[in-house]
Design a protein around this motif. Sequence first.
Motif, mmCIF file in Angstrom:
data_model
loop_
_atom_site.group_PDB
_atom_site.id
_atom_site.type_symbol
_atom_site.label_atom_id
_atom_site.label_comp_id
_atom_site.label_asym_id
_atom_site.label_seq_id
_atom_site.Cartn_x
_atom_site.Cartn_y
_atom_site.Cartn_z
ATOM 1 N N LEU A 157 -2.080 5.763 -3.384
ATOM 2 C CA LEU A 157 -3.134 4.739 -3.311
ATOM 3 C C LEU A 157 -4.495 5.434 -3.300
ATOM 4 N N LYS A 158 -5.261 5.201 -4.335
ATOM 5 C CA LYS A 158 -6.548 5.880 -4.466
ATOM 6 C C LYS A 158 -7.721 4.925 -4.649
ATOM 7 N N LEU A 159 -7.434 3.617 -4.763
ATOM 8 C CA LEU A 159 -8.530 2.674 -4.986
ATOM 9 C C LEU A 159 -8.223 1.320 -4.360
ATOM 10 N N ILE A 160 -9.173 0.824 -3.575
ATOM 11 C CA ILE A 160 -9.157 -0.559 -3.097
ATOM 12 C C ILE A 160 -10.281 -1.262 -3.849
ATOM 13 N N ALA A 161 -9.908 -2.108 -4.811
ATOM 14 C CA ALA A 161 -10.887 -2.816 -5.636
ATOM 15 C C ALA A 161 -11.070 -4.213 -5.057
ATOM 16 N N ASN A 162 -12.109 -4.393 -4.279
ATOM 17 C CA ASN A 162 -12.304 -5.669 -3.598
ATOM 18 C C ASN A 162 -12.860 -6.720 -4.546
ATOM 19 N N TYR A 163 -12.249 -7.891 -4.507
ATOM 20 C CA TYR A 163 -12.700 -9.046 -5.296
ATOM 21 C C TYR A 163 -13.703 -9.817 -4.440
ATOM 22 N N VAL A 192 0.821 -1.220 0.000
ATOM 23 C CA VAL A 192 0.000 0.000 0.000
ATOM 24 C C VAL A 192 0.855 1.271 0.000
ATOM 25 N N LYS A 193 2.129 1.125 0.272
ATOM 26 C CA LYS A 193 3.008 2.297 0.267
ATOM 27 C C LYS A 193 3.321 2.772 -1.149
ATOM 28 N N THR A 194 3.219 1.843 -2.143
ATOM 29 C CA THR A 194 3.649 2.204 -3.496
ATOM 30 C C THR A 194 2.594 1.970 -4.576
ATOM 31 N N ALA A 195 1.615 1.129 -4.328
ATOM 32 C CA ALA A 195 0.632 0.790 -5.368
ATOM 33 C C ALA A 195 -0.403 1.892 -5.546
ATOM 34 N N ASP A 196 -0.910 2.016 -6.775
ATOM 35 C CA ASP A 196 -2.028 2.922 -7.050
ATOM 36 C C ASP A 196 -3.358 2.261 -6.687
ATOM 37 N N VAL A 197 -3.400 0.935 -6.884
ATOM 38 C CA VAL A 197 -4.626 0.163 -6.650
ATOM 39 C C VAL A 197 -4.257 -1.144 -5.963
#
Length: 328
Positions: free
Chosen positions: A72-78, A46-51
């Motif tokens: 990090l601007k989006l948590i796309a839950n599966y 989460v320190k480097t990912a956009d999603v």
Amino acid sequence: MAKQRLSVVVTRRLPEPVEARLSELFDVRLREDETQMPRAELIEAVKTADVIVTNLNDKIDHEILANAGPQLKLIANYGAGVDHIEVDDAREKGILVTNTPGVMTEDTADMAMALVLAVTRRIPEGLAQMERGKWEGWSPSAMLGGRIGGRKLGILGMGRIGQAVARRAKAFGMEVHYHNRRRLHAGIEERFEATYWESLDQMLARMDVVSINCPHTPATYHLVNARRLKLMKPDAVIVNTSRGEVIDEAALALALKANEIGGAGLDVYEGGDEMAAELRSLGNVVMLPHMGSATMECRIEMGEKVMLNIRTFEDGHKPPDRVLPEML
């Protein structure tokens, strides 16, 4: 100059067609094995990912979100359920949360009915008898279960999945009853010939089978508790394909041991290994390993929803499956 692709981290293996398409679209980091991403790796991600593409086994709590970088601007839950994500905390940090509603409706409803039949018709007991080579032939009194036609089914949570369960139950000749936060439109009730109960207590006391199809929220935590289990008929069956936390599992185990209810069919669980072992030891429980959405079609459609949400976000628009506080 080519547009830089979004950095996407996936915390668990997904079906191969989903992973292949994710790799085409984004700068994606996939899991190399079937294990869940360790918490320490998730904090680094989460320190480097956009999603981040999460699943129900990822606890996205205050600590995780506190470590998130500004990118990090989006948590796309599966998955549809988001009770493992601190949605309010994410929102305060400007992070959107999306999920995958709708695509698992039919598969989960199929599993709910499968569990109803498995418990009432004693299917696992018959299967175990055959596997052990203990079947001694047909007998008029052997392996007697119960007919589901004519029985009263109480659905707790009459959303998409609850209505899909109602449609199947009606085809089996069951009487459909339901309890919901809000009463449904009269046209929907007429379609299922469904009876609405404002009082959950009164519904539980009169049902032969109860199907739990509501999400886990603070309001539904242990909604079916020891007191409510005692209201049920001694031969009633309860089935849960939603979230384990909706039932007080310790109270359920006690009720089953004391034969205060007839049986249970479970695909989701609240407790750990110790509670699961206690439930497994009971003859009137059918347990499955969270298989409600486990069809290839469903899991691919879930992946397609994840990708649609990410691509819409990437294009600067609001993802279609945003999770909003008022939904929780």
